[in-house]
Design an enzyme around this catalytic site. Sequence first.
Site, PDB file in Angstrom:
ATOM      1  N   ASP A 166       1.245  -1.168  -0.330  1.00 15.13           N
ATOM      2  CA  ASP A 166       0.180   0.397   0.247  1.00 15.13           C
ATOM      3  C   ASP A 166       0.790   1.565   0.469  1.00 15.13           C
ATOM      4  O   ASP A 166       2.465   1.216   0.665  1.00 15.13           O
ATOM      5  CB  ASP A 166      -0.695   0.352   1.157  1.00 15.13           C
ATOM      6  CG  ASP A 166      -2.426   0.512   0.946  1.00 15.13           C
ATOM      7  OD1 ASP A 166      -2.344   2.245   0.738  1.00 15.13           O
ATOM      8  OD2 ASP A 166      -3.108   0.168   0.913  1.00 15.13           O
ATOM      9  N   HIS A 237      -2.923   3.333  -5.286  1.00 12.19           N
ATOM     10  CA  HIS A 237      -2.144   2.922  -3.630  1.00 12.19           C
ATOM     11  C   HIS A 237      -1.299   2.499  -3.323  1.00 12.19           C
ATOM     12  O   HIS A 237      -0.473   1.378  -3.395  1.00 12.19           O
ATOM     13  CB  HIS A 237      -3.261   1.069  -2.684  1.00 12.19           C
ATOM     14  CG  HIS A 237      -4.199   2.606  -2.146  1.00 12.19           C
ATOM     15  ND1 HIS A 237      -4.214   2.673  -0.829  1.00 12.19           N
ATOM     16  CD2 HIS A 237      -5.434   2.201  -2.397  1.00 12.19           C
ATOM     17  CE1 HIS A 237      -5.466   2.922  -0.406  1.00 12.19           C
ATOM     18  NE2 HIS A 237      -6.360   2.766  -1.877  1.00 12.19           N
ATOM     19  N   GLU A 301      -9.591   2.701  -5.219  1.00 11.84           N
ATOM     20  CA  GLU A 301      -9.717   3.187  -5.053  1.00 11.84           C
ATOM     21  C   GLU A 301      -8.428   4.516  -5.844  1.00 11.84           C
ATOM     22  O   GLU A 301      -7.422   4.924  -5.611  1.00 11.84           O
ATOM     23  CB  GLU A 301      -8.750   3.986  -3.109  1.00 11.84           C
ATOM     24  CG  GLU A 301     -10.553   3.618  -2.381  1.00 11.84           C
ATOM     25  CD  GLU A 301     -10.284   3.563  -0.683  1.00 11.84           C
ATOM     26  OE1 GLU A 301     -11.155   3.462  -0.685  1.00 11.84           O
ATOM     27  OE2 GLU A 301      -8.973   3.097  -0.197  1.00 11.84           O
ATOM     28  N   TRP A 367     -16.844  -4.304  -1.663  1.00 14.51           N
ATOM     29  CA  TRP A 367     -16.808  -3.642  -0.445  1.00 14.51           C
ATOM     30  C   TRP A 367     -17.573  -2.344  -0.091  1.00 14.51           C
ATOM     31  O   TRP A 367     -17.918  -2.195   1.344  1.00 14.51           O
ATOM     32  CB  TRP A 367     -15.016  -3.696  -0.027  1.00 14.51           C
ATOM     33  CG  TRP A 367     -14.668  -2.094  -0.908  1.00 14.51           C
ATOM     34  CD1 TRP A 367     -14.382  -2.309  -2.181  1.00 14.51           C
ATOM     35  CD2 TRP A 367     -14.348  -1.232  -0.837  1.00 14.51           C
ATOM     36  NE1 TRP A 367     -13.564  -1.654  -2.655  1.00 14.51           N
ATOM     37  CE2 TRP A 367     -13.801  -0.841  -1.691  1.00 14.51           C
ATOM     38  CE3 TRP A 367     -14.642  -1.012   0.769  1.00 14.51           C
ATOM     39  CZ2 TRP A 367     -13.580   1.202  -1.488  1.00 14.51           C
ATOM     40  CZ3 TRP A 367     -13.863   0.624   0.915  1.00 14.51           C
ATOM     41  CH2 TRP A 367     -13.594   1.600  -0.102  1.00 14.51           C
ATOM     42  N   GLU A 444      -5.251   0.519   9.659  1.00 14.36           N
ATOM     43  CA  GLU A 444      -4.131   1.853   9.520  1.00 14.36           C
ATOM     44  C   GLU A 444      -4.454   2.594  11.439  1.00 14.36           C
ATOM     45  O   GLU A 444      -3.174   2.943  11.643  1.00 14.36           O
ATOM     46  CB  GLU A 444      -4.977   3.479   9.252  1.00 14.36           C
ATOM     47  CG  GLU A 444      -4.779   3.624   7.867  1.00 14.36           C
ATOM     48  CD  GLU A 444      -5.907   2.337   7.319  1.00 14.36           C
ATOM     49  OE1 GLU A 444      -6.837   1.263   7.566  1.00 14.36           O
ATOM     50  OE2 GLU A 444      -6.172   2.805   6.301  1.00 14.36           O
TER      51      GLU A 444
END
Length: 499
Positions: A166, A237, A301, A367, A444
């Site tokens: 990532d 990412h 994303e 998701w 995170e």
Amino acid sequence: MLIPQPTSYVSHPGAWTLTAGTAVEAPAEIAALLRELLTPATGLPLPDGPGGLVFTVDPAADLGAEGYTLTVDGSGARATAATLAGLRWAVQTLRQLLPVAAYAAQPGPGTAWTLPYAEITDRPRYPWRGIMIDVARWHQPLPWLHTVVDLLAIHRMNTLHLHLTDDQGWRFESHRHPRLTSVGAWRSASPAGHERDKQTDGAPHGGFYTQDELRGLVAYAARRGVTVVPEIDLPGHTVAVVAAYPELGNFPEARHETATRWGIHDRVLNCDDATVQVMRDVLDELVAVFPGELIHLGGDEVPPKEWVEGESGRARMAELGLTDPEDLLGWWINQLADHLRGHGRRVVVWDELVGRGVPADALIMAWRGVDRVTAALHDGHDVIATPSSHVYLDYNESMAEGEPPSIGSGPTPLSTVYGYDPEPADDPRNGHRVLGVQGNLWTEYLPNPTRAEYNLLPRLCAVAEVGWGTAGELAEFRQRLAGALARFDAMGVTYRPLD
Ligand code: ACM
């Protein structure tokens, strides 16, 4: 106290006791697994020989790819399955029937290793019952990944999805492109507190897994019937990738470093042939470590901003005649899906790829909501249901004061996870299927195993039972969870206590 609840479980009065003389009659892999799992805690040698524990593969048994029967009576325990996979789950169920001390790392004093008489017939609803662990945001210690495999196998879950890369770190060793780890596995600092507070801890963080370490993990998991599905997240990412090799990005002359902030970053891979080739090289190394059929390529994303502003994206759009820059996402994934097909592999991607022309055999991980499950089915794909609304385990169970810092979405209490039905109500679905369910643990705000376990457990148990297809009344499940928590205590694994 079995979790997941078997599809059929009849108990009878009486118990049979394993002793130092108990022998195992089973295929070699199963006998070895029984000893690997039971001997450390029980001290029982469980030698090969007639009688006691009898495990049999019967290819004609009508039990599916993972089902089994298990009977305990006055003559011992007997299990039958059509496959070794089914027998592995019989081993786990047998272990759950033993006193909880069977989960300790070494023998304790004076336990009688009794098995209650039982007749069990059991098979899962879904072929994919998984947990994703994000090891990119924080490098988690390798032994803990073995513990996660144990937790999966105990609950008859068969998939560990490892999110290996990532923005904040690349964790897969590449011999061909070593800066991916020498640079991309490290960052100069991490957010302190919540991302929105914009504070920094000023402390370097990093680490990666060698290919040999990952091979060891894959083998450990395979012995327990767990497949490790690796994810290389691209073409977004990828801040860490571009920090390692700026020429793979859209603005090589800019200043680049592995990300030190959470969130979605604009920095994505460029669309040059040479960049695709680097990722093909990485995948060549990846498939040599992970033998499973499925490789996850991410695709979530991906802001198209740099493709619009940079030369590489605009040139590729012109060449392909594209008007929507987001179609470059489909192009990127197709380049690599084609390459992986040459290795006999199939891809898994996040649901952003729905409608972007990925191959029909690509599995979609839905998701962004339960509606994405339906969208992926309608788009002609088989689906893994992993909606953030129900099974994102990085979301705290409660937003009450005193809970640890979290991503801030949710809450996602145990009841929400347990109440999830992965089957969308609406049909038709083009003949495509929901293949299973998976809990996702983004990290995170989970920098170490203790924090990760607090979010993972016991909600993992709920995901397991939803995937097995035997979820029922929450109150009854919560009673059985007491058994799971006792097992975690015996294993030395931590968890969030029940409310
Ligand atoms: C995701 O949660 N970004 C797949």
